[in-house]
Design a protein around this motif. Structure first.
Motif, PDB file in Angstrom:
ATOM      1  N   ASN A 224      61.978  66.920  24.985  1.00 49.23           N
ATOM      2  CA  ASN A 224      62.537  67.152  23.655  1.00 49.23           C
ATOM      3  C   ASN A 224      63.924  66.532  23.512  1.00 49.23           C
ATOM      4  O   ASN A 224      64.273  65.997  22.457  1.00 49.23           O
ATOM      5  CB  ASN A 224      62.612  68.653  23.356  1.00 49.23           C
ATOM      6  CG  ASN A 224      61.340  69.198  22.746  1.00 49.23           C
ATOM      7  OD1 ASN A 224      60.736  68.556  21.895  1.00 49.23           O
ATOM      8  ND2 ASN A 224      60.919  70.361  23.194  1.00 49.23           N
ATOM      9  N   TRP A 228      64.536  63.629  20.895  1.00 50.61           N
ATOM     10  CA  TRP A 228      65.487  63.845  19.815  1.00 50.61           C
ATOM     11  C   TRP A 228      66.577  62.769  19.801  1.00 50.61           C
ATOM     12  O   TRP A 228      67.015  62.323  18.739  1.00 50.61           O
ATOM     13  CB  TRP A 228      66.130  65.222  19.959  1.00 50.61           C
ATOM     14  CG  TRP A 228      67.191  65.484  18.940  1.00 50.61           C
ATOM     15  CD1 TRP A 228      67.031  65.630  17.595  1.00 50.61           C
ATOM     16  CD2 TRP A 228      68.586  65.610  19.183  1.00 50.61           C
ATOM     17  NE1 TRP A 228      68.247  65.840  16.987  1.00 50.61           N
ATOM     18  CE2 TRP A 228      69.213  65.841  17.940  1.00 50.61           C
ATOM     19  CE3 TRP A 228      69.372  65.570  20.336  1.00 50.61           C
ATOM     20  CZ2 TRP A 228      70.591  66.020  17.817  1.00 50.61           C
ATOM     21  CZ3 TRP A 228      70.736  65.749  20.217  1.00 50.61           C
ATOM     22  CH2 TRP A 228      71.327  65.969  18.969  1.00 50.61           C
ATOM     23  N   ASN A 376      61.265  68.155  16.195  1.00 50.86           N
ATOM     24  CA  ASN A 376      60.427  67.225  16.957  1.00 50.86           C
ATOM     25  C   ASN A 376      58.951  67.424  16.637  1.00 50.86           C
ATOM     26  O   ASN A 376      58.186  66.457  16.531  1.00 50.86           O
ATOM     27  CB  ASN A 376      60.651  67.410  18.463  1.00 50.86           C
ATOM     28  CG  ASN A 376      61.884  66.676  18.965  1.00 50.86           C
ATOM     29  OD1 ASN A 376      62.493  65.894  18.228  1.00 50.86           O
ATOM     30  ND2 ASN A 376      62.262  66.928  20.200  1.00 50.86           N
TER      31      ASN A 376
END
Length: 487
Positions: A224, A228, A376
């Protein structure tokens, strides 16, 4: 040769897009408002992309905590080839093919129809607003070590509100101003890390870069964080209509921004890991200011904190630009009520800015990890639609004008998209149950919202319109086919 040249010139000078023009009722404007506005040139565009994607290394610290130094470094070396480059290439091709505000919404609508175009717009707008809610959080996280009261409570809530209002006003004043502000903020945000790297040279220990422990990797947080920090290359497409000569400017700006973003992550990461003893638990939001204090002293720590504050300002205003111009583009295509297409006296989409700012305030209560995971998830679903649209448009309109075209055939394009698609499925699978439920609920809202808007249009409760400067894409394709037959 003369007739062919003039036809290409005419095609390249118009905006293209097919959202099923028979689906929406249109009213024309003799002169498009955007034509009267100052266009964004390449240097501001590079830094707008830089802030859409990155803004500096603020927020990458969790990758070291989640996976250790080696995997963090490899992640920012390899991930751009798996994700960033394919996404940037698709953005360059489709952004120049559809040089108008709305970006990826127009791509998906042209390929899959207005229903899925609206869903794309809803998910990506919501994802962008969630992402924007993160920047006041990051800003306050960097300051809370000096002002502990900003760590929570009423003072933190007031600070979030003040920041949102102040930065929203800057966005309201105009995209050209935002672009050049992004240039100044970008230079200031990068400088302290260049200085930190030079000061740290005597203390660098390259062996620290190779430390790893695969047994203790938090794969969800790791992926993540990478995702990101290295996505959102397509966000710039929502304001392509504001770019000067997008057919040439957009691909170049994406290329230079890619170099700037990746080097802007790796350089501080190598410096921070190599210059001080490793304690993975300390690598969390705001840790670079502590590293600066250890390496150079309190002055460098304050400089990094200041750079973080300005970087968050840059990311906020550029993300809001993308989100609000997306709503404007959707309104110009008749997908949202006409009032979303209204511009302020500075040429900015006033209603879109107000909607985006309201969303940021409502979502600012979420934690850093929750914000990253939720945006996400929604972003991944939207990207799957973009991948499908990219391939379908290649097959459906093979002869359409593409000022920039990815140097791969349709088969090559499919192969290029396999790794990022697998990555998307992995990110979705690693999402927590809470994030998954919230994201699916948000998607269901979009499924209900579009039919409701259609019903309101049918009953004439709300006025919808299509700008007259946005011709039917099928007409352009037919002209290209006719030209091919004549030759």
């Amino acid at each position: 040769m003369k007739s062919r040249s003039s036809l290409k010139s005419r095609q390249s000078s118009i905006h293209m897009g097919n959202i099923g023009s028979n689906e929406y009722r249109g009213i024309g404007e003799e002169v498009p408002k955007s034509a009267k506005l100052r266009k964004v040139s390449i240097i501001p565009l590079i830094f707008l992309i830089f802030y859409e994607v990155s803004g500096g290394p603020f927020g990458i610290e969790d990758s070291v905590q989640a996976a250790g130094p080696l995997l963090a470094i490899l992640g920012f070396l390899i991930f751009p080839f798996v994700w960033s480059i394919p996404e940037a290439l698709i953005t360059a091709e489709l952004g120049t093919m559809f040089p108008e505000d709305g970006g990826y919404v127009i791509w998906v609508s042209s390929a899959l129809g207005p229903f899925w175009g609206f869903q794309q717009g809803w998910m990506k707008w919501l994802s962008g607003v969630i992402d924007n809610a993160l920047y006041p959080v990051l800003f306050l996280d960097y300051l809370k070590s000096e002002v502990p009261a900003l760590g929570g409570g009423a003072l933190r809530a007031l600070a979030v509100l003040f920041l949102t209002v102040a930065l929203t006003y800057m966005n309201y004043r105009g995209l050209t101003i935002v672009g050049w502000v992004a240039v100044c903020l970008g230079v200031f945000s990068i400088l302290p890390f260049l200085v930190m790297g030079i000061v740290a040279i005597p203390n660098l220990d390259p062996s620290r870069w190779l430390v790893f422990n695969f047994k203790n990797v938090d794969w969800g947080l790791y992926l993540n964080t990478l995702f990101w920090n290295l996505n959102y290359w397509d966000s710039i497409s929502t304001l392509t209509g504001e770019v000067d000569n997008p057919g040439k400017t957009l691909p170049k700006a994406l290329f230079y921004a890619l170099i700037l973003v990746v080097s802007g992550y790796l350089y501080p990461l190598l410096t921070g890991i190599g210059a001080i003893p490793l304690d993975s638990e300390l690598w969390a939001d705001g840790y670079f200011s502590d590293i600066g204090k250890i390496i150079g002293g309190i002055w460098l720590s304050y400089w990094i904190q200041g750079a973080s504050a300005l970087a968050n300002m840059g990311m906020f205003v550029t993300e809001m630009s993308s989100d609000s111009y997306q709503l404007l583009g959707m309104a110009q295509r008749g997908m949202l009520p006409e009032f979303f297409a209204e511009r302020s006296r500075y040429g900015t989409p006033l209603v879109g800015i107000l909607f985006s700012a309201s969303g940021v305030i409502l979502l600012s209560w979420m934690s850093f990890q929750e914000i990253v995971a939720a945006e996400n998830f929604l972003y991944c679903i939207g990207m799957l639609l973009e991948f499908i649209a990219f391939i379908k448009l290649r097959m459906k309109y093979p002869t359409a004008s593409r000022p920039y075209k990815v140097p791969l055939g349709t088969t090559g394009g499919i192969l290029m998209l396999i790794p990022p698609t697998l990555l998307i499925l992995m990110v979705l699978a690693l999402a927590s149950f809470k994030v998954m439920i919230l994201s699916v609920a948000a998607m269901l809202v979009g499924f209900l919202l579009q039919p409701c808007l259609k019903f309101a249009e049918k009953k004439r409760w709300i006025r919808f319109s299509i700008s007259s400067d946005l011709p039917d894409f099928r007409t352009v394709e037919s002209e290209n086919d006719a030209e091919a037959l004549m030759n």
